[in-house]
Design a protein around this motif. Structure first.
Motif, PDB file in Angstrom:
ATOM      1  N   GLU A  35       0.852  -1.180   0.000  1.00 25.03           N
ATOM      2  CA  GLU A  35       0.000   0.000   0.000  1.00 25.03           C
ATOM      3  C   GLU A  35       0.893   1.238   0.000  1.00 25.03           C
ATOM      4  O   GLU A  35       2.021   1.198   0.491  1.00 25.03           O
ATOM      5  CB  GLU A  35      -0.945   0.014   1.201  1.00 25.03           C
ATOM      6  CG  GLU A  35      -0.265  -0.087   2.550  1.00 25.03           C
ATOM      7  CD  GLU A  35      -1.263  -0.116   3.700  1.00 25.03           C
ATOM      8  OE1 GLU A  35      -2.321   0.547   3.590  1.00 25.03           O
ATOM      9  OE2 GLU A  35      -1.004  -0.801   4.710  1.00 25.03           O
ATOM     10  N   THR A  36       0.392   2.312  -0.590  1.00 23.66           N
ATOM     11  CA  THR A  36       1.139   3.556  -0.638  1.00 23.66           C
ATOM     12  C   THR A  36       0.557   4.512   0.392  1.00 23.66           C
ATOM     13  O   THR A  36      -0.653   4.765   0.404  1.00 23.66           O
ATOM     14  CB  THR A  36       1.093   4.175  -2.042  1.00 23.66           C
ATOM     15  OG1 THR A  36       1.679   3.247  -2.972  1.00 23.66           O
ATOM     16  CG2 THR A  36       1.874   5.473  -2.091  1.00 23.66           C
ATOM     17  N   LEU A  37       1.431   5.040   1.255  1.00 23.16           N
ATOM     18  CA  LEU A  37       0.984   5.873   2.374  1.00 23.16           C
ATOM     19  C   LEU A  37       1.742   7.192   2.395  1.00 23.16           C
ATOM     20  O   LEU A  37       2.898   7.262   1.954  1.00 23.16           O
ATOM     21  CB  LEU A  37       1.253   5.148   3.708  1.00 23.16           C
ATOM     22  CG  LEU A  37       0.553   3.821   3.956  1.00 23.16           C
ATOM     23  CD1 LEU A  37       1.037   3.226   5.281  1.00 23.16           C
ATOM     24  CD2 LEU A  37      -0.954   3.999   3.980  1.00 23.16           C
ATOM     25  N   VAL A  46       7.312  -1.365   6.812  1.00 24.10           N
ATOM     26  CA  VAL A  46       8.395  -2.024   6.074  1.00 24.10           C
ATOM     27  C   VAL A  46       8.367  -1.544   4.629  1.00 24.10           C
ATOM     28  O   VAL A  46       7.363  -1.712   3.927  1.00 24.10           O
ATOM     29  CB  VAL A  46       8.246  -3.560   6.134  1.00 24.10           C
ATOM     30  CG1 VAL A  46       9.385  -4.235   5.366  1.00 24.10           C
ATOM     31  CG2 VAL A  46       8.225  -4.031   7.587  1.00 24.10           C
ATOM     32  N   LEU A  47       9.458  -0.968   4.184  1.00 26.18           N
ATOM     33  CA  LEU A  47       9.555  -0.400   2.843  1.00 26.18           C
ATOM     34  C   LEU A  47       9.476  -1.502   1.789  1.00 26.18           C
ATOM     35  O   LEU A  47      10.162  -2.515   1.878  1.00 26.18           O
ATOM     36  CB  LEU A  47      10.867   0.371   2.707  1.00 26.18           C
ATOM     37  CG  LEU A  47      11.022   1.314   1.522  1.00 26.18           C
ATOM     38  CD1 LEU A  47       9.985   2.441   1.586  1.00 26.18           C
ATOM     39  CD2 LEU A  47      12.435   1.895   1.509  1.00 26.18           C
ATOM     40  N   ALA A  48       8.620  -1.299   0.775  1.00 21.52           N
ATOM     41  CA  ALA A  48       8.376  -2.324  -0.239  1.00 21.52           C
ATOM     42  C   ALA A  48       9.082  -2.031  -1.557  1.00 21.52           C
ATOM     43  O   ALA A  48       8.893  -2.769  -2.527  1.00 21.52           O
ATOM     44  CB  ALA A  48       6.874  -2.485  -0.479  1.00 21.52           C
ATOM     45  N   GLU A  49       9.886  -0.984  -1.616  1.00 17.02           N
ATOM     46  CA  GLU A  49      10.581  -0.643  -2.855  1.00 17.02           C
ATOM     47  C   GLU A  49      11.885   0.061  -2.523  1.00 17.02           C
ATOM     48  O   GLU A  49      12.034   0.644  -1.444  1.00 17.02           O
ATOM     49  CB  GLU A  49       9.708   0.277  -3.718  1.00 17.02           C
ATOM     50  CG  GLU A  49       9.371   1.599  -3.030  1.00 17.02           C
ATOM     51  CD  GLU A  49       8.447   2.491  -3.837  1.00 17.02           C
ATOM     52  OE1 GLU A  49       8.066   2.086  -4.936  1.00 17.02           O
ATOM     53  OE2 GLU A  49       8.131   3.592  -3.349  1.00 17.02           O
ATOM     54  N   ALA A 174      12.411  12.115   4.054  1.00 18.10           N
ATOM     55  CA  ALA A 174      11.875  13.478   4.081  1.00 18.10           C
ATOM     56  C   ALA A 174      12.861  14.466   3.472  1.00 18.10           C
ATOM     57  O   ALA A 174      12.475  15.364   2.713  1.00 18.10           O
ATOM     58  CB  ALA A 174      11.529  13.877   5.505  1.00 18.10           C
ATOM     59  N   SER A 175      14.143  14.307   3.776  1.00 18.20           N
ATOM     60  CA  SER A 175      15.137  15.271   3.308  1.00 18.20           C
ATOM     61  C   SER A 175      15.361  15.187   1.806  1.00 18.20           C
ATOM     62  O   SER A 175      15.890  16.126   1.203  1.00 18.20           O
ATOM     63  CB  SER A 175      16.464  15.050   4.036  1.00 18.20           C
ATOM     64  OG  SER A 175      17.039  13.800   3.687  1.00 18.20           O
ATOM     65  N   GLU A 180       5.363  10.449   0.070  1.00 12.61           N
ATOM     66  CA  GLU A 180       4.681   9.182   0.274  1.00 12.61           C
ATOM     67  C   GLU A 180       5.598   8.045  -0.163  1.00 12.61           C
ATOM     68  O   GLU A 180       6.508   8.251  -0.974  1.00 12.61           O
ATOM     69  CB  GLU A 180       3.350   9.120  -0.493  1.00 12.61           C
ATOM     70  CG  GLU A 180       3.476   9.254  -1.984  1.00 12.61           C
ATOM     71  CD  GLU A 180       2.129   9.224  -2.692  1.00 12.61           C
ATOM     72  OE1 GLU A 180       1.099   9.520  -2.052  1.00 12.61           O
ATOM     73  OE2 GLU A 180       2.110   8.883  -3.895  1.00 12.61           O
ATOM     74  N   VAL A 181       5.373   6.864   0.389  1.00 14.22           N
ATOM     75  CA  VAL A 181       6.190   5.694   0.071  1.00 14.22           C
ATOM     76  C   VAL A 181       5.294   4.467  -0.015  1.00 14.22           C
ATOM     77  O   VAL A 181       4.184   4.447   0.531  1.00 14.22           O
ATOM     78  CB  VAL A 181       7.292   5.451   1.117  1.00 14.22           C
ATOM     79  CG1 VAL A 181       8.367   6.528   1.056  1.00 14.22           C
ATOM     80  CG2 VAL A 181       6.702   5.361   2.517  1.00 14.22           C
TER      81      VAL A 181
END
Length: 414
Positions: A35-37, A46-49, A174-175, A180-181
């Motif tokens: 999902e993209t949040l 947990v980062l998916a990409e 953020a920097s 969104e991720v």
């Protein structure tokens, strides 16, 4: 004769800890749904990409100090330097700034450095005068200037798929402009304890009854932003109720964690019931102490981990094997625990055969700075207070018997 669980629990040999862990990781295939949040809502997930920087970092040449921007080519031979101050630049200023030859500009940390200025003099290294500044140390070109892109170039990798977005990762995203991720969906986990002897804290204890410490221990271990936890509490040692609870959990969860009922006694129902609902058991016996009775396997997409009932055994087997299986199932990159090196503060006598994870306390350091460990009680699998008092686990190799004082061994700090 095999009981339908995919292995004969009576005939299966004891696996070493590395063998059992390898089997567990092999069946713990990661979830794939994502999902993209908004970044603010993705913290802890947990980062998916893989993430690639959208901008240079820093985005422009800027001052690393409060002080004065100067052109080193304008300076005389010294030994005392006097420069007039022709202007002021603060962080966030966007206008053009210039100064006549031989003049400095007052500048603050993070402020953009004009293109024709090549050094920043710290304000501590100079004194102010009626006409400007005076100093005696000639700055070098590039001094105290953070150059555009020196931290990260646009298009460079920032984070890899499978990392947990904690404080450092959130700051990096953020920097570099991520609003969104894409993250893996939350891992659905169902937890319950087995045993008629269990009572919840606050309830009166009858003869032969104990408080259910495993439930609270595992709640603490499983309370994470990337977990969707369903806590079923306690299920009585009734085969019909246990089978129903296990079947429902396997139908709805990615991972089921239970405590108790996984040994070979008459009241240890879980191996047989898991087989009865179509589960395939991959591991039943592990040559580790504590935690010999641990089982895990699969039913469809559901991963099942049956932990021992003794609280120290449940904690150790979860930390050494279960937690790594869960992390892989959630899509996290495999990051095995990294032990420190320590020495025994006292000799040890034990029976060889199983790799042991002994609770220990830190008892100072050796002259070279190595941690010294003092062993806690030899019989500890049911002593939950021992865990709270320990500083970590000493890893004692399976083949060792007597170990002398000063013996070097791995230490897993809590």
């Amino acid at each position: 004769m095999a009981d339908g669980c995919g292995c004969d629990q009576h005939a299966q040999k004891y696996l070493t800890v590395p063998e059992a862990l390898a089997r567990g990781l092999a069946i713990a295939d990661p979830v794939t749904e994502t999902e993209t949040l908004p970044l603010i809502d993705a913290i802890g997930r947990v980062l998916a990409e893989d993430c690639i920087s959208k901008v240079d970092m820093p985005a422009f040449d800027n001052s690393a100090m409060d002080g004065y921007a100067i052109r080193t080519a304008d300076m005389s031979d010294g030994p005392i330097f006097n420069l007039p101050v022709a202007g002021r630049i603060a962080a966030g200023d966007t206008g053009a700034h210039s100064a006549p030859a031989g003049a400095a500009l007052r500048i603050f940390t993070g402020a953009p450095v004009p293109a024709d200025f090549d050094a920043v003099l710290m304000q501590e290294d100079c004194e102010t005068t009626a006409d400007g500044i005076r100093f005696t140390r000639r700055p070098k070109p590039g001094q105290h200037i953070r150059r555009m892109g020196e931290d990260l170039k646009a298009g460079a990798p920032i984070l890899r798929q499978g990392c947990e977005i904690t404080a450092r990762e959130a700051a990096a995203l953020a920097s570099t402009g991520f609003c969104e991720v894409t993250v893996f969906r939350k891992l659905k986990i169902t937890l319950f304890s087995t045993g008629n002897e269990l009572r919840q804290p606050g309830e009166p204890l009858g003869p032969g009854q104990i408080y259910n410490s495993n439930r609270y221990m595992l709640r603490a271990l499983l309370t994470k932003p990337w977990i969707d936890l369903t806590d079923k509490g306690q299920v009585e040692d009734d085969p019909e109720r246990l089978e129903k609870a296990l079947r429902q959990a396997c139908d709805n969860a990615d991972l089921i964690v239970t405590t108790g009922g996984v040994s070979v006694g008459d009241e240890d129902h879980m191996p047989r019931l898991f087989a009865a609902i179509g589960g395939k058991t991959d591991v039943m016996k592990v040559a580790m102490k504590p935690g010999k009775p641990i089982m895990f396997g699969r039913r469809g997409r559901a991963l099942y981990i049956g932990l021992p009932g003794n609280p120290v055994s449940a904690y150790v087997t979860w930390q050494i094997i279960g937690s790594q299986m869960m992390a892989r199932r959630a899509g996290l990159r495999h990051m095995p625990p990294t032990p420190e090196q320590a020495v025994l503060a006292e000799p040890l006598q034990r029976q060889a055969g199983r790799q042991e994870y002994r609770p220990v306390t830190i008892d100072g350091t050796t002259p070279d700075g190595t941690l010294q460990l003092r062993l806690m009680a030899a019989s500890y699998s049911g002593r939950v207070a021992t865990l709270a008092q320990a500083d970590g686990l000493a890893v004692i190799p399976a083949e060792t018997k007597g170990l002398p004082k000063g013996y070097r061994l791995p230490f897993l700090r809590f």
